[in-house]
Motif scaffolding. Structure first.
Motif, PDB file in Angstrom:
ATOM      1  N   GLU A 114      29.564  -9.925  24.961  1.00 17.75           N
ATOM      2  CA  GLU A 114      29.991  -9.680  26.338  1.00 17.75           C
ATOM      3  C   GLU A 114      30.067  -8.184  26.623  1.00 17.75           C
ATOM      4  OE1 GLU A 114      32.908 -13.270  27.648  1.00 17.75           O
ATOM      5  OE2 GLU A 114      33.673 -11.891  26.123  1.00 17.75           O
ATOM      6  N   LEU A 115      30.644  -7.437  25.697  1.00 16.17           N
ATOM      7  CA  LEU A 115      30.759  -5.984  25.877  1.00 16.17           C
ATOM      8  C   LEU A 115      29.376  -5.355  25.998  1.00 16.17           C
ATOM      9  CD1 LEU A 115      32.649  -3.507  25.985  1.00 16.17           C
ATOM     10  CD2 LEU A 115      32.351  -3.344  23.495  1.00 16.17           C
ATOM     11  N   LYS A 116      28.472  -5.739  25.124  1.00 16.42           N
ATOM     12  CA  LYS A 116      27.104  -5.199  25.166  1.00 16.42           C
ATOM     13  C   LYS A 116      26.462  -5.442  26.525  1.00 16.42           C
ATOM     14  CE  LYS A 116      22.502  -5.968  23.299  1.00 16.42           C
ATOM     15  NZ  LYS A 116      21.690  -6.767  22.375  1.00 16.42           N
ATOM     16  N   TYR A 117      26.504  -6.683  27.006  1.00 16.26           N
ATOM     17  CA  TYR A 117      25.852  -6.985  28.279  1.00 16.26           C
ATOM     18  C   TYR A 117      26.552  -6.348  29.462  1.00 16.26           C
ATOM     19  CZ  TYR A 117      22.411  -9.924  26.098  1.00 16.26           C
ATOM     20  OH  TYR A 117      21.358 -10.353  25.329  1.00 16.26           O
ATOM     21  N   SER A 118      27.858  -6.246  29.416  1.00 17.15           N
ATOM     22  CA  SER A 118      28.576  -5.605  30.500  1.00 17.15           C
ATOM     23  C   SER A 118      28.186  -4.133  30.617  1.00 17.15           C
ATOM     24  CB  SER A 118      30.087  -5.743  30.283  1.00 17.15           C
ATOM     25  OG  SER A 118      30.799  -5.126  31.318  1.00 17.15           O
ATOM     26  N   VAL A 119      28.276  -3.406  29.515  1.00 14.87           N
ATOM     27  CA  VAL A 119      27.978  -1.964  29.545  1.00 14.87           C
ATOM     28  C   VAL A 119      26.498  -1.719  29.828  1.00 14.87           C
ATOM     29  CG1 VAL A 119      27.977   0.185  28.206  1.00 14.87           C
ATOM     30  CG2 VAL A 119      29.917  -1.406  28.025  1.00 14.87           C
ATOM     31  N   THR A 120      25.613  -2.405  29.133  1.00 14.31           N
ATOM     32  CA  THR A 120      24.183  -2.129  29.314  1.00 14.31           C
ATOM     33  C   THR A 120      23.697  -2.539  30.698  1.00 14.31           C
ATOM     34  OG1 THR A 120      23.540  -4.225  28.248  1.00 14.31           O
ATOM     35  CG2 THR A 120      23.596  -2.246  26.853  1.00 14.31           C
ATOM     36  N   THR A 121      24.227  -3.619  31.230  1.00 13.01           N
ATOM     37  CA  THR A 121      23.804  -4.032  32.568  1.00 13.01           C
ATOM     38  C   THR A 121      24.284  -3.051  33.622  1.00 13.01           C
ATOM     39  OG1 THR A 121      23.759  -6.344  31.893  1.00 13.01           O
ATOM     40  CG2 THR A 121      23.836  -5.910  34.254  1.00 13.01           C
ATOM     41  N   VAL A 122      25.528  -2.619  33.535  1.00 17.39           N
ATOM     42  CA  VAL A 122      26.047  -1.654  34.509  1.00 17.39           C
ATOM     43  C   VAL A 122      25.242  -0.367  34.477  1.00 17.39           C
ATOM     44  CG1 VAL A 122      28.025  -0.147  35.041  1.00 17.39           C
ATOM     45  CG2 VAL A 122      28.374  -2.598  34.686  1.00 17.39           C
ATOM     46  N   ILE A 123      25.001   0.152  33.288  1.00 20.22           N
ATOM     47  CA  ILE A 123      24.294   1.435  33.217  1.00 20.22           C
ATOM     48  C   ILE A 123      22.819   1.286  33.600  1.00 20.22           C
ATOM     49  CG2 ILE A 123      23.681   1.451  30.760  1.00 20.22           C
ATOM     50  CD1 ILE A 123      24.782   4.411  30.853  1.00 20.22           C
ATOM     51  N   ARG A 124      22.192   0.180  33.259  1.00 21.65           N
ATOM     52  CA  ARG A 124      20.792  -0.045  33.633  1.00 21.65           C
ATOM     53  C   ARG A 124      20.646  -0.185  35.149  1.00 21.65           C
ATOM     54  NH1 ARG A 124      18.440  -4.188  35.210  1.00 21.65           N
ATOM     55  NH2 ARG A 124      19.966  -5.654  34.419  1.00 21.65           N
ATOM     56  N   ILE A 125      21.548  -0.953  35.762  1.00 20.77           N
ATOM     57  CA  ILE A 125      21.487  -1.124  37.219  1.00 20.77           C
ATOM     58  C   ILE A 125      21.718   0.211  37.920  1.00 20.77           C
ATOM     59  CG2 ILE A 125      22.658  -2.159  39.207  1.00 20.77           C
ATOM     60  CD1 ILE A 125      23.060  -4.677  37.450  1.00 20.77           C
ATOM     61  N   ALA A 126      22.685   0.980  37.456  1.00 22.63           N
ATOM     62  CA  ALA A 126      22.937   2.301  38.052  1.00 22.63           C
ATOM     63  C   ALA A 126      21.693   3.177  37.940  1.00 22.63           C
ATOM     64  CB  ALA A 126      24.132   2.970  37.373  1.00 22.63           C
ATOM     65  N   ASP A 127      21.058   3.157  36.777  1.00 23.96           N
ATOM     66  CA  ASP A 127      19.847   3.951  36.574  1.00 23.96           C
ATOM     67  C   ASP A 127      18.700   3.455  37.457  1.00 23.96           C
ATOM     68  OD1 ASP A 127      18.385   6.043  35.148  1.00 23.96           O
ATOM     69  OD2 ASP A 127      17.307   4.389  34.180  1.00 23.96           O
ATOM     70  N   ASP A 128      18.615   2.156  37.682  1.00 28.73           N
ATOM     71  CA  ASP A 128      17.569   1.590  38.532  1.00 28.73           C
ATOM     72  C   ASP A 128      17.771   1.943  40.006  1.00 28.73           C
ATOM     73  OD1 ASP A 128      16.371   0.407  36.324  1.00 28.73           O
ATOM     74  OD2 ASP A 128      17.128  -1.599  36.762  1.00 28.73           O
ATOM     75  N   TYR A 129      19.013   1.973  40.465  1.00 28.11           N
ATOM     76  CA  TYR A 129      19.288   2.148  41.888  1.00 28.11           C
ATOM     77  C   TYR A 129      19.469   3.599  42.327  1.00 28.11           C
ATOM     78  CZ  TYR A 129      19.810  -2.780  43.143  1.00 28.11           C
ATOM     79  OH  TYR A 129      19.574  -4.108  43.417  1.00 28.11           O
ATOM     80  N   ASP A 130      19.838   4.495  41.432  1.00 31.54           N
ATOM     81  CA  ASP A 130      20.206   5.841  41.874  1.00 31.54           C
ATOM     82  C   ASP A 130      19.068   6.578  42.572  1.00 31.54           C
ATOM     83  OD1 ASP A 130      18.762   6.428  39.533  1.00 31.54           O
ATOM     84  OD2 ASP A 130      20.420   7.495  38.565  1.00 31.54           O
ATOM     85  N   ASP A 131      17.857   6.484  42.036  1.00 27.34           N
ATOM     86  CA  ASP A 131      16.732   7.191  42.665  1.00 27.34           C
ATOM     87  C   ASP A 131      16.435   6.654  44.062  1.00 27.34           C
ATOM     88  OD1 ASP A 131      16.210   8.925  40.493  1.00 27.34           O
ATOM     89  OD2 ASP A 131      15.091   7.346  39.470  1.00 27.34           O
ATOM     90  N   GLU A 132      16.475   5.332  44.220  1.00 31.89           N
ATOM     91  CA  GLU A 132      16.193   4.746  45.522  1.00 31.89           C
ATOM     92  C   GLU A 132      17.237   5.146  46.561  1.00 31.89           C
ATOM     93  OE1 GLU A 132      15.682   0.461  47.785  1.00 31.89           O
ATOM     94  OE2 GLU A 132      15.790   0.490  45.594  1.00 31.89           O
ATOM     95  N   ILE A 133      18.511   5.108  46.174  1.00 27.49           N
ATOM     96  CA  ILE A 133      19.575   5.463  47.120  1.00 27.49           C
ATOM     97  C   ILE A 133      19.469   6.926  47.506  1.00 27.49           C
ATOM     98  CG2 ILE A 133      22.076   5.689  47.395  1.00 27.49           C
ATOM     99  CD1 ILE A 133      22.305   3.116  45.647  1.00 27.49           C
ATOM    100  N   VAL A 134      19.233   7.806  46.547  1.00 32.54           N
ATOM    101  CA  VAL A 134      19.095   9.239  46.860  1.00 32.54           C
ATOM    102  C   VAL A 134      17.892   9.467  47.775  1.00 32.54           C
ATOM    103  CG1 VAL A 134      18.541  11.499  45.866  1.00 32.54           C
ATOM    104  CG2 VAL A 134      20.317  10.077  44.824  1.00 32.54           C
TER     105      VAL A 134
END
Length: 148
Positions: A114-134
């Motif tokens: 659970e910890l692995k998926y929580s942390v990796t999913t949050v950071i992956r989604i943030a990395d995926d969305y940041d360029d588009e939002i900027v």
């Protein structure tokens, strides 16, 4: 390090080796607070163990997706609609109007997977969305904010 309840300390002691095993040199720890920082791509996530009530703890992973952004109705609508498709976490605006992505787990029942998926999913989604939002609404990615 000072803990506010025994559940917080027990949870922190349990997940510390997991965080190091899962993220190796990419994880930073602190001597004075139950906090882990993980970098991935242009995203930075913090995983914090916090007390919850008197006998429980929460593990909350938060990634700053975009900072110094102008909040518009279009941006808030976009974030709200995108929340519908995200399995771990949700977009939100913090007190400084930064766009964050956050997910929490109950400390006493959290396991390594659970910890692995929580942390990796949050950071992956943030990395995926940041360029588009900027690109669409301006602001700075987390990595740009802390490297300038």
């Amino acid at each position: 390090m000072e803990f506010l309840n025994s559940a917080q300390q027990q949870c922190y002691d349990r997940i510390t080796p997991w965080m190091h095993d899962l993220f190796g040199d990419a994880v930073l720890t602190f001597e004075d607070e139950p906090l882990f920082i993980v970098n991935f791509g242009s995203a930075v996530a913090s995983t914090r163990v916090m007390p919850w009530d008197d006998a429980e703890s929460l593990i909350t992973t938060r990634a700053y997706v975009v900072t110094d952004v102008t909040i518009t109705p279009e941006l808030t609508y976009y974030l709200l609609r995108e929340n519908n498709g995200i399995q771990f976490g949700r977009f939100a605006l913090d007190a400084e109007n930064d766009v964050v992505l956050e997910h929490s787990l109950v400390g006493s029942t959290c396991d390594r997977i659970e910890l692995k998926y929580s942390v990796t999913t949050v950071i992956r989604i943030a990395d995926d969305y940041d360029d588009e939002i900027v690109a669409r609404w301006g602001g700075k990615r987390a990595l740009d904010r802390w490297s300038s």
